[in-house]
Design a protein around this motif. Structure first.
Motif, PDB file in Angstrom:
ATOM      1  N   ILE A 108       0.826  -1.207   0.000  1.00  0.00           N
ATOM      2  CA  ILE A 108       0.000   0.000   0.000  1.00  0.00           C
ATOM      3  C   ILE A 108       0.859   1.256   0.000  1.00  0.00           C
ATOM      4  O   ILE A 108       1.701   1.458   0.873  1.00  0.00           O
ATOM      5  CB  ILE A 108      -0.924   0.014   1.233  1.00  0.00           C
ATOM      6  N   ARG A 109       0.604   2.092  -0.982  1.00  0.00           N
ATOM      7  CA  ARG A 109       1.157   3.454  -0.988  1.00  0.00           C
ATOM      8  C   ARG A 109       0.060   4.403  -1.440  1.00  0.00           C
ATOM      9  O   ARG A 109      -0.835   4.035  -2.187  1.00  0.00           O
ATOM     10  CB  ARG A 109       2.377   3.574  -1.904  1.00  0.00           C
ATOM     11  N   CYS A 112      -5.637   4.598   0.089  1.00  0.00           N
ATOM     12  CA  CYS A 112      -6.219   3.259   0.272  1.00  0.00           C
ATOM     13  C   CYS A 112      -7.562   3.506   0.940  1.00  0.00           C
ATOM     14  O   CYS A 112      -7.700   3.413   2.161  1.00  0.00           O
ATOM     15  CB  CYS A 112      -5.291   2.400   1.126  1.00  0.00           C
ATOM     16  N   ALA A 128       2.202  -1.038   4.524  1.00  0.00           N
ATOM     17  CA  ALA A 128       1.929   0.304   4.001  1.00  0.00           C
ATOM     18  C   ALA A 128       3.135   1.212   4.141  1.00  0.00           C
ATOM     19  O   ALA A 128       3.910   1.107   5.096  1.00  0.00           O
ATOM     20  CB  ALA A 128       0.739   0.915   4.737  1.00  0.00           C
ATOM     21  N   SER A 132       0.801   7.027   3.419  1.00  0.00           N
ATOM     22  CA  SER A 132      -0.436   6.487   2.855  1.00  0.00           C
ATOM     23  C   SER A 132      -1.630   7.047   3.629  1.00  0.00           C
ATOM     24  O   SER A 132      -1.504   7.439   4.786  1.00  0.00           O
ATOM     25  CB  SER A 132      -0.433   4.954   2.937  1.00  0.00           C
TER      26      SER A 132
END
Length: 262
Positions: A108-109, A112, A128, A132
Motif C-alpha cells: 500500500i502506498r 487506500c 503500508a 499512505s
C-alpha cells in the motif's frame, strides 16, 4: 501463466508469486464494475495454479486504490436491483480474495480508501508506506456499506472502530491505520518494495500445506458453531503430510526444505 492483461487489472507471475496490479493510475485506481468482474476472474486463475505460493496486490502509480468509481454509479447503481447486482459482483471478488488458500500481501502506498481499503483488508498481510492515507468516506455521498462488507470491516477492527471509520468518514494516516488493525506493518516509502519482497520470500519458502491450513482454520474460528472432532484433529493430522516430513528432514540435514504443498 506468464502474463494476463486487461485494461484495468494486470496479472503477472514473478517466480512463485502472482502479482495483481489495479491499473487505472489516472483515476487513482478507482474501481469500476468491469474491474470487479476482472478481479474475480484473475483470482480464479490464481487459485487454479497449484505452482503459485503467494500473491502480491498493489496499485499502479501513486495510489493503492482511491475507492469505487462514483462516476459510473448513476448508471450501475441507480436502483435497488442495480445496487444488489453490483454488490454481488463486488462481494464475490472480495471474498474470493479473502478465501484464497495462498498467503496474500497488500502493498500500500498513497490512497487506500473506500473500496480500496475493503480490498486491502481481504489480504492476509497489509504493508503500508508512511504517507499512505486510509478511510471510508462514503457518508459524504450517502452510500451505505452492505452487510457482508460491514461484517468484514468489523471482523478486522471491531464494531466501535468500524463505526468510527464509517460515521466520521475522515481520512487518517498509516500510523493510525496500524493502530486500528487495518495495517499490519508501516515502513518508510523507500523501503516498501524491499519490505514486501522480503515478506514474500519468507512466505514462499514456507510450507504451502501449513499456510493453507492456517488460513482455513483462522477463518473457521470466526464461525460461532462448535468445532467438530474432525476439525479439532486436522492440525494434528498435519504430521502425516509430505510437507511435514520434508520439513523435518531438511532440519536434520541442515538444508532448505523443498515443500510441495502436500
Amino acid at each position: 501463466m506468464t502474463s494476463t492483461v486487461s485494461d484495468s487489472v494486470l496479472l503477472t507471475r514473478e517466480g512463485a508469486v502472482a502479482a495483481i496490479t489495479l491499473n487505472r493510475p489516472d483515476r487513482l485506481n478507482a474501481l469500476d464494475l468491469a474491474m470487479w468482474h476482472r478481479l474475480g476472474e484473475v483470482l480464479g486463475e490464481i487459485e487454479a495454479d497449484r505452482s503459485l505460493r503467494a500473491v502480491r496486490l498493489q496499485g499502479a502509480g501513486s495510489a493503492f486504490a482511491a475507492g469505487a468509481d462514483l462516476a459510473e454509479f448513476a448508471r450501475t447503481r441507480a436502483t435497488t436491483a442495480d445496487a444488489e447486482a453490483y454488490g454481488r459482483v463486488m462481494v464475490a471478488a472480495l471474498h474470493k480474495l479473502r478465501d484464497l488458500p495462498l498467503p496474500t500481501v497488500a502493498m500500500i502506498r498513497g490512497a487506500c480508501v473506500g473500496a480500496g481499503l475493503e480490498i486491502a483488508i481481504m489480504c492476509d498481510l497489509r504493508i503500508a508506506a508512511e504517507g499512505s492515507r486510509f478511510g471510508v468516506p462514503i457518508q459524504k455521498v450517502g452510500v451505505v456499506m452492505p452487510w457482508p462488507e460491514l461484517g468484514d470491516l468489523i471482523d478486522t477492527v471491531g464494531r466501535a472502530t468500524a463505526l468510527e471509520i464509517l460515521l466520521e468518514g475522515r481520512l487518517f494516516d498509516a500510523a493510525e491505520a496500524a493502530a486500528k488493525g487495518l495495517v499490519t506493518r508501516v515502513v518508510p516509502p523507500e523501503r516498501l518494495e524491499a519490505e514486501v519482497a522480503e515478506c514474500l520470500r519468507r512466505l514462499t519458502e514456507g510450507s504451502p500445506h501449513s499456510h493453507r491450513l492456517h488460513k482455513r482454520m483462522a477463518r473457521r474460528l470466526a464461525d460461532p458453531h462448535p468445532l467438530s472432532a474432525e476439525e479439532r484433529r486436522e492440525a494434528y493430522a498435519a504430521v502425516e503430510s509430505a510437507d511435514y516430513r520434508e520439513g523435518l528432514a531438511a532440519f536434520v540435514e541442515k538444508r532448505k526444505p523443498g515443500f510441495r504443498g502436500e
